[in-house]
Design an enzyme around this catalytic site. Structure first.
Site, PDB file in Angstrom:
ATOM      1  CG  MET A  18      17.924  57.872  53.717  1.00 53.72           C
ATOM      2  SD  MET A  18      16.462  57.243  54.548  1.00 53.72           S
ATOM      3  CE  MET A  18      16.923  57.443  56.244  1.00 53.72           C
ATOM      4  N   GLY A  19      20.405  62.007  52.779  1.00 46.13           N
ATOM      5  CA  GLY A  19      20.694  63.412  53.015  1.00 46.13           C
ATOM      6  C   GLY A  19      21.098  63.649  54.467  1.00 46.13           C
ATOM      7  CD  GLU A  23      33.743  65.598  60.289  1.00 45.27           C
ATOM      8  OE1 GLU A  23      34.702  64.841  60.530  1.00 45.27           O
ATOM      9  OE2 GLU A  23      33.471  66.601  60.964  1.00 45.27           O
ATOM     10  CG  HIS A  25      26.351  60.769  54.879  1.00 47.24           C
ATOM     11  ND1 HIS A  25      25.705  61.525  55.825  1.00 47.24           N
ATOM     12  CD2 HIS A  25      25.595  59.666  54.707  1.00 47.24           C
ATOM     13  CE1 HIS A  25      24.594  60.898  56.203  1.00 47.24           C
ATOM     14  NE2 HIS A  25      24.513  59.772  55.548  1.00 47.24           N
ATOM     15  CG  ASP A 138      23.222  52.547  59.188  1.00 45.20           C
ATOM     16  OD1 ASP A 138      22.428  52.628  60.140  1.00 45.20           O
ATOM     17  OD2 ASP A 138      23.659  53.542  58.587  1.00 45.20           O
TER      18      ASP A 138
HETATM   19  O1  PAF Z   1      21.549  54.141  55.157  1.00 50.49           O
HETATM   20  C1  PAF Z   1      20.740  54.916  54.613  1.00 50.49           C
HETATM   21  O2  PAF Z   1      20.894  56.135  54.614  1.00 50.49           O
HETATM   22  C2  PAF Z   1      19.514  54.313  53.920  1.00 50.49           C
HETATM   23  O3  PAF Z   1      19.020  53.219  54.616  1.00 50.49           O
HETATM   24  C3  PAF Z   1      19.761  53.981  52.436  1.00 50.49           C
HETATM   25  C4  PAF Z   1      20.788  52.885  52.273  1.00 50.49           C
HETATM   26  C5  PAF Z   1      20.222  55.230  51.688  1.00 50.49           C
HETATM   27  C6  PAF Z   1      18.461  53.500  51.793  1.00 50.49           C
HETATM   28  O4  PAF Z   1      17.465  54.464  51.869  1.00 50.49           O
END
Ligand code: PAF
Length: 267
Positions: A18-19, A23, A25, A138
């Site tokens: 989600m932008g 780090e 990501h 998550d």
């Molecule tokens: O983990 C996230 O950033 C969001 O839940 C995802 C998997 C991109 C879905 O919008």
């Protein structure tokens, strides 16, 4: 373009975000680029996974900063659609999450995983990847998406990558940006409590209630009193367990100030 990569036998990987990239990501993208021929990063703040009153409006959006964060990596495509492009005017079909999405986040954020499943399914239609990478932070989301992919016969393998932590233990999260300096310090109690739980288990404690109570008490002692859950459950099903073993996981969701943070650790 991605379709033609798939058609020509290239292995395509996707990292969905989600932008507000950090780090954590970047490590997902690194893992992806190391394992596939074509890497796609999606950036989309998905409105349907936020509940009324949550932080959809204020969620950090910085496409240029995000592109900078991954500019040194061999990313082939960035897909950053608008809500209009994703959902159009009269969107009404959604995916019901599997049972593993019902407890914990599922009960505290009803509708959240329906939004997640639906957008992940749709993103996989736009980006037909053979592997999709998600973070262990998550953890329940990963289990939900993995089960959805299996139940709906999706061709994508769902991979989980380790949680990336700050040197002091705080799990990296886009929402850490909301924390004041003092809240940032307070937030350390979450990873510290999970680590202490892990140590107690390593020292021989297998009492679920005692470990969960210990986590809760450490949070409260640090001034974190709004706790959605501090749970010790089975790592695959997230169901309650009678005693702790190597297939147990501890998960926390709690508010530090107004910011809701989640973290988890295998025990
Ligand atoms: O983990 C996230 O950033 C969001 O839940 C995802 C998997 C991109 C879905 O919008």
């Amino acid at each position: 373009m991605v379709m033609s990569a798939t058609a020509s036998g290239k292995k395509v990987g996707v990292v969905m975000t989600m932008g507000a990239l950090h780090e954590g990501h970047v490590s997902l993208v690194e893992q992806c680029t190391g394992q596939v021929d074509v890497t796609v990063v999606t950036i989309f703040v998905n409105p349907t996974q936020f509940l009324p009153g949550e932080d959809f409006e204020k969620y950090p959006r910085d496409l240029d900063g995000d592109l900078d964060s991954i500019s040194g990596l061999p990313v082939d495509f960035v897909f950053a659609p608008t809500a209009q492009e994703m959902y159009g005017e009269s969107f009404s079909t959604t995916i019901q999450p599997p049972d593993v999405g019902k407890p914990l986040e599922g009960s505290h954020r009803p509708g959240h995983y329906e939004g997640v499943c639906t957008v992940v399914f749709k993103l996989l239609q736009a980006v037909p990847a053979s592997v999709a990478y998600f973070g262990h932070k998550d953890y329940q989301q990963y289990l939900v998406i993995k089960k959805m992919a299996a139940d709906l016969d999706l061709d994508s393998k769902i991979e989980v990558c380790p949680t990336v932590r700050e040197p002091d233990g705080l799990a990296m999260s886009s929402r850490n940006r909301y924390l004041s300096e003092s809240e940032r310090k307070q937030a350390l109690a979450i990873s510290a409590a999970l680590l202490a739980a892990k140590k107690s288990v390593a020292d021989g404690c297998d009492d679920v209630d005692a470990i969960a109570k210990g986590i809760r008490e450490q949070l409260v002692a640090a001034g974190i009193s709004k706790i959605d859950y501090a749970a010790v459950v089975h790592a695959e099903t997230l169901e309650e367990i009678a005693s702790i073993d190597e297939s147990s996981v501890a998960l926390v969701a709690a508010y530090v100030g107004d910011t809701r943070l989640i973290d988890n650790m295998a025990l």
